[in-house]
Design a protein around this motif. Structure first.
Motif, PDB file in Angstrom:
ATOM      1  N   GLN A 167      72.318 -41.850-100.310  1.00 13.61           N
ATOM      2  CA  GLN A 167      72.316 -40.814 -99.272  1.00 13.61           C
ATOM      3  C   GLN A 167      72.655 -39.482 -99.941  1.00 13.61           C
ATOM      4  OE1 GLN A 167      71.459 -40.774 -95.782  1.00 13.61           O
ATOM      5  NE2 GLN A 167      71.422 -38.665 -96.570  1.00 13.61           N
TER       6      GLN A 167
ATOM      7  N   ALA B 175      72.717 -35.288-100.357  1.00 15.42           N
ATOM      8  CA  ALA B 175      72.854 -34.021 -99.644  1.00 15.42           C
ATOM      9  C   ALA B 175      72.509 -32.870-100.581  1.00 15.42           C
ATOM     10  CB  ALA B 175      74.277 -33.857 -99.117  1.00 15.42           C
TER      11      ALA B 175
ATOM     12  N   MET C 274      70.021 -34.546 -96.743  1.00 11.84           N
ATOM     13  CA  MET C 274      70.768 -33.769 -95.755  1.00 11.84           C
ATOM     14  C   MET C 274      71.034 -32.365 -96.292  1.00 11.84           C
ATOM     15  SD  MET C 274      74.626 -34.552 -94.365  1.00 11.84           S
ATOM     16  CE  MET C 274      74.163 -36.239 -93.948  1.00 11.84           C
TER      17      MET C 274
ATOM     18  N   HIS D 284      81.282 -35.256 -94.085  1.00 14.72           N
ATOM     19  CA  HIS D 284      80.284 -36.206 -94.599  1.00 14.72           C
ATOM     20  C   HIS D 284      80.722 -36.937 -95.861  1.00 14.72           C
ATOM     21  CE1 HIS D 284      77.521 -34.288 -91.785  1.00 14.72           C
ATOM     22  NE2 HIS D 284      77.799 -33.117 -92.319  1.00 14.72           N
TER      23      HIS D 284
END
Length: 340
Positions: free
Chosen positions: A193, A195, A225, A247
């Protein structure tokens, strides 16, 4: 009724533009016969030029006769008005530019502008009579303004992102490819994931973000993200801290838009008790000297700033000699260190 200027008081394109109620770029295009200016406006400008004894080629011929020996370097900060020239990237590029220009016998005149406060920032600088040509560092949010000026002014080169079909001459890195390299490295190191830390508005950063999205999509990972972050350190640190609070337990890979943001991110990760690269993988962009000095040393995407400075000066000198030049897009290089 106010008095009209008498014949001979129009000294340059900026004066004529003020009388006509248009931008200096419009005047330049009208006097050059560009079809982008509608006929009514062109006729008005030509009539004013005749009335005030301003020849269509007066500015260009004057520049050829009266060289100043000075190249203007302007940094527009429409996207982040608190960013400073002391930013490590600006200082690195300016150092290389100064070396190159001095070697070719030119001095450098530097301006930092906030376009919202000075809408004609580029036209006025060019029309000042103080410079022979101009280098713009960064397109910021001023792409249309730069395109507008490029139609009527040849000795200008821009550091930034190249877009297919653009009219201004640019030197810069393939930012989209650089973004792909950064995300691919994070993924190879185990991140799932990712960012993006930075502002996705400016063209260079938008291309880096898009490249990271390309890599995540191709490898079947979730969308990258976006974590909007300013470049001024006093704002960036608190914003990064907020992003990590929101986050930090979810994001395991961070692609920072610049090495400066990556270095600030390292500090905030440490403050939150997160380890790099064990908990979070981190990749920067630029390969500034700070990238080798962080703990741990920063994995980053290198853009060859020295080669970029040489390219900017070379293309500008060729354009001063009357050439029409193509843009120069430099290849990025992934530099693997310890953060990813």
């Amino acid at each position: 009724m106010p008095d009209r200027d008498t014949k001979g008081t129009v000294r340059n394109i900026t004066d004529l533009a003020r009388l006509a109620g248009v931008s200096p770029g419009t005047v330049s295009r009208a006097l050059a016969g560009k079809t982008l200016v509608n006929a009514k406006t062109r006729e008005k400008i030509e009539a004013l030029a005749r009335e005030h004894g301003f020849r269509p080629n007066q500015m260009a011929s004057g520049l050829r006769r009266q060289k100043t020996g000075v190249i203007g370097v302007v940094i527009p900060l429409g996207h982040d008005t608190r960013q400073q020239i002391s930013d490590s990237f600006f200082m690195t590029l300016l150092g290389f530019l100064a070396d190159e220009l001095t070697q070719h016998g030119y001095d450098l005149m530097l301006r930092r502008v906030v376009p919202d406060e000075d809408a004609d920032w580029l036209d006025r600088f060019i029309g000042s009579g103080m410079i022979d040509g101009v280098i713009v560092i960064g397109q910021s949010d001023q792409f249309d303004r730069i395109e507008d000026v490029a139609d009527g002014y040849n000795p200008m080169v821009v550091w930034g992102n190249h877009t297919e079909g653009q009219r201004h001459c640019v030197v810069g890195t393939d930012n989209r490819l650089g973004g792909r390299l950064a995300a691919e490295r994070l993924i190879a190191a185990g991140a799932r994931q990712i960012a993006f830390l930075g502002d996705t508005g400016p063209m260079e950063f938008a291309a880096r973000f898009a490249g990271a999205q390309d890599a995540a999509a191709r490898l079947g990972l979730p969308r990258v993200m976006a974590l909007p972050t300013h470049l001024s350190p006093e704002r960036a640190s608190s914003e990064i801290s907020g992003h990590l609070a929101a986050h930090g337990g979810y994001v395991d890979g961070i692609f920072a838009a610049t090495d400066t943001l990556a270095a600030l991110c390292l500090t905030e990760l440490r403050n939150k008790g997160l380890s790099v690269p064990e908990d979070v993988k981190l990749v920067g962009f630029d390969d500034l000297p700070i990238a080798r000095q962080t703990v741990p040393p920063l994995t980053t995407v290198r853009q060859d700033i020295a080669a970029g400075a040489r390219g900017l000066v070379d293309l500008l000198l060729r354009r001063l000699a009357g050439e029409t030049t193509e843009s120069l897009v430099l290849p990025p290089e992934l530099i693997v260190r310890k953060t990813a």
